[in-house]
Design a protein around this motif. Structure first.
Motif, short mmCIF file in Angstrom:
data_model
loop_
_atom_site.label_atom_id
_atom_site.label_comp_id
_atom_site.label_asym_id
_atom_site.label_seq_id
_atom_site.Cartn_x
_atom_site.Cartn_y
_atom_site.Cartn_z
N GLY A 163 69.77 -4.74 -13.70
CA GLY A 163 69.66 -3.75 -14.78
C GLY A 163 70.58 -4.05 -15.93
N GLU A 164 71.77 -4.55 -15.61
CA GLU A 164 72.71 -4.94 -16.66
C GLU A 164 72.17 -6.14 -17.44
N ALA A 165 71.52 -7.06 -16.75
CA ALA A 165 70.93 -8.22 -17.43
C ALA A 165 69.85 -7.78 -18.42
N PHE A 166 69.04 -6.81 -18.01
CA PHE A 166 68.03 -6.26 -18.92
C PHE A 166 68.70 -5.65 -20.14
N ASP A 167 69.69 -4.80 -19.92
CA ASP A 167 70.32 -4.08 -21.03
C ASP A 167 71.08 -5.02 -21.96
N LYS A 168 71.79 -6.00 -21.40
CA LYS A 168 72.55 -6.94 -22.24
C LYS A 168 71.61 -7.84 -23.03
N ALA A 169 70.51 -8.26 -22.40
CA ALA A 169 69.53 -9.07 -23.13
C ALA A 169 68.92 -8.27 -24.28
N ALA A 170 68.64 -7.01 -24.03
CA ALA A 170 68.08 -6.15 -25.07
C ALA A 170 69.06 -6.00 -26.23
N LYS A 171 70.33 -5.90 -25.89
CA LYS A 171 71.35 -5.78 -26.94
C LYS A 171 71.42 -7.05 -27.78
N ILE A 183 62.45 -3.70 -23.28
CA ILE A 183 61.98 -5.03 -22.89
C ILE A 183 60.68 -4.92 -22.10
N ASP A 184 60.61 -3.97 -21.18
CA ASP A 184 59.42 -3.77 -20.37
C ASP A 184 58.19 -3.50 -21.25
N GLN A 185 58.37 -2.66 -22.25
CA GLN A 185 57.27 -2.31 -23.14
C GLN A 185 56.80 -3.50 -23.96
N LEU A 186 57.76 -4.24 -24.53
CA LEU A 186 57.40 -5.40 -25.36
C LEU A 186 56.86 -6.55 -24.52
N ALA A 187 57.35 -6.67 -23.29
CA ALA A 187 56.93 -7.77 -22.42
C ALA A 187 55.43 -7.73 -22.15
N ALA A 188 54.86 -6.55 -22.13
CA ALA A 188 53.43 -6.41 -21.87
C ALA A 188 52.58 -7.07 -22.95
N LYS A 189 53.17 -7.31 -24.12
CA LYS A 189 52.44 -7.91 -25.24
C LYS A 189 52.75 -9.40 -25.41
N GLY A 190 53.63 -9.94 -24.56
CA GLY A 190 54.08 -11.32 -24.75
C GLY A 190 53.64 -12.27 -23.66
N ASN A 191 54.02 -13.55 -23.86
CA ASN A 191 53.72 -14.62 -22.91
C ASN A 191 54.95 -14.88 -22.04
N PRO A 192 54.86 -14.61 -20.73
CA PRO A 192 56.03 -14.77 -19.86
C PRO A 192 56.45 -16.22 -19.65
N ASN A 193 55.60 -17.16 -20.07
CA ASN A 193 55.93 -18.58 -19.91
C ASN A 193 56.34 -19.24 -21.23
N ALA A 194 56.56 -18.44 -22.25
CA ALA A 194 56.87 -18.98 -23.58
C ALA A 194 58.23 -19.67 -23.61
N PHE A 195 59.22 -19.12 -22.91
CA PHE A 195 60.58 -19.67 -22.94
C PHE A 195 61.13 -19.73 -21.52
N ALA A 196 61.96 -20.74 -21.27
CA ALA A 196 62.56 -20.91 -19.94
C ALA A 196 64.05 -20.59 -20.00
N PHE A 197 64.52 -19.79 -19.05
CA PHE A 197 65.93 -19.43 -18.97
C PHE A 197 66.46 -19.77 -17.58
N ALA A 198 67.78 -19.88 -17.47
CA ALA A 198 68.41 -20.30 -16.22
C ALA A 198 68.16 -19.31 -15.09
N LYS A 199 67.97 -19.88 -13.90
CA LYS A 199 67.84 -19.07 -12.68
C LYS A 199 68.94 -19.52 -11.72
N PRO A 200 70.06 -18.83 -11.70
CA PRO A 200 71.19 -19.23 -10.85
C PRO A 200 70.78 -19.39 -9.39
N GLN A 201 71.21 -20.47 -8.77
CA GLN A 201 70.88 -20.76 -7.38
C GLN A 201 72.03 -20.29 -6.49
N ILE A 202 71.87 -19.10 -5.93
CA ILE A 202 72.91 -18.49 -5.09
C ILE A 202 72.45 -18.53 -3.64
#
Length: 331
Positions: A163-171, A183-202
């Motif tokens: 949730g913090e990641a969502f809020d900080k990204a929105a900021k 973000i949830d509202q705008l995401a419905a209108k966008g391409n989820p594969n347009a940009f790649a971001f890091a996925k930490p391997q924990i």
């Protein structure tokens, strides 16, 4: 024996009261503090003051909607932890004073356990054991629920919550607070594969979102305002897809490790439409049975506190008058 409870939730910026009778929610009144929107985050002192101002009217409205009379209440439940300490104090002090005046016991409830048990409020309900992915602004956990009073955290975030990641990204994107729903509202209108971001391997079933936040920040620092504006929907869709992918892969791993195929989500981020659709899709592909609370019971609310308190009452697990709120506590 009939059991009637008054429950209070005041852990952050929602003042909420609920009346439960015999395991059924009769009312669930929520007052959301709007003042924090202008600051881009919750101001603890303001939250405490607003809880003090609104807790009595909210409780009165809960009684009114339920049709239950005050003298019919058998115990008063309140959120004991975790949360903003000042906000928790308001709810705890009100609950204790109210219960003392009526000569009835109090029940101290852990906020995150209550989120999990929100899945038991409405039908259909999961049977035990089940897994719950609990996702909120401050917590991200995978919990094995063996009974309403027996839960085991299998994995949790080692730094930031989803949730913090969502809020900080929105900021970073200069979206208004609270940013997750934006973000949830705008995401419905966008391409989820347009940009790649890091996925930490924990390892194991733990999570980490600090690296993702840094990845988003570095990417956006290289862009100008015009680029961000033109690609806002795609950015939101890509950020949301990344967060959801991290969550769902860990949940899938937990299902494989435990063999438990009944899965639930809970917490404020469980209101996210993308996450709900992802859980539905994973369940259909992997043979899971999934459960999702109504939107009303996803965000902070006293209904979930009442449900958790109901099972504590059945177990005669009452608080003493010396029980104090805690900003952070073990699950």
């Amino acid at each position: 024996m009939s059991i009637t409870l008054l429950a209070i939730e005041s852990s952050c910026d929602e003042t909420s009261a609920s009346i439960l009778k015999d395991g059924n929610i009769y009312s669930n009144v929520i007052y959301t503090q709007k003042i924090h929107e202008q600051y881009g985050g919750v101001i603890p002192e303001s939250a405490s003051r607003l809880h003090s101002q609104h807790i009595l009217p909210v409780v009165e409205e809960a009684y009114k909607q339920s049709g239950i009379l005050k003298h019919q209440v058998d115990a008063v439940a309140y959120t004991q932890s975790p949360g903003l300490i000042g906000s928790l104090m308001v709810g705890a002090c009100f609950a204790k004073s109210y219960a003392y005046a009526l000569g009835i016991p109090t029940i101290a409830v852990h906020h995150m356990q209550a989120h999990v048990l929100a899945n038991l409020i409405e039908d259909p309900k999961p049977s035990f054991p089940f897994l719950c992915l609990t996702v909120s602004g401050g917590h991200t956990q995978i919990v094995q629920v063996n009974s309403p009073i027996d839960m085991n955290v299998l994995g949790e975030t080692i730094d930031d919550a989803a949730g913090e990641a969502f809020d900080k990204a929105a900021k970073m994107l200069k979206l208004p607070y609270p940013g997750g729903p934006q973000i949830d509202q705008l995401a419905a209108k966008g391409n989820p594969n347009a940009f790649a971001f890091a996925k930490p391997q924990i390892p194991d079933l733990n999570f980490s979102f600090s690296g993702l936040k840094t990845s988003i920040l570095y990417f956006l620092q290289k862009q100008d305002d015009e680029f961000i504006s033109q690609h806002l929907a795609d950015l939101c869709a890509s950020i949301q897809a990344t967060i959801i992918d991290i969550l769902m892969k860990k949940l899938k791993k937990a299902v494989i490790q435990t063999g438990i195929k009944q899965v639930c989500i809970a917490g404020g981020v469980s209101a996210n439409k993308g996450l709900r659709l992802a859980l539905q899709d994973f369940s259909q592909r992997h043979g899971w049975t999934y459960y999702i609370p109504s939107f009303e019971y996803c965000t902070d609310n006293a209904g979930m506190i009442a449900m958790a308190a109901y099972y504590k009452f059945l177990n005669q697990d009452f608080a003493n008058w010396e029980t104090t709120p805690s900003a952070r506590s073990a699950f």
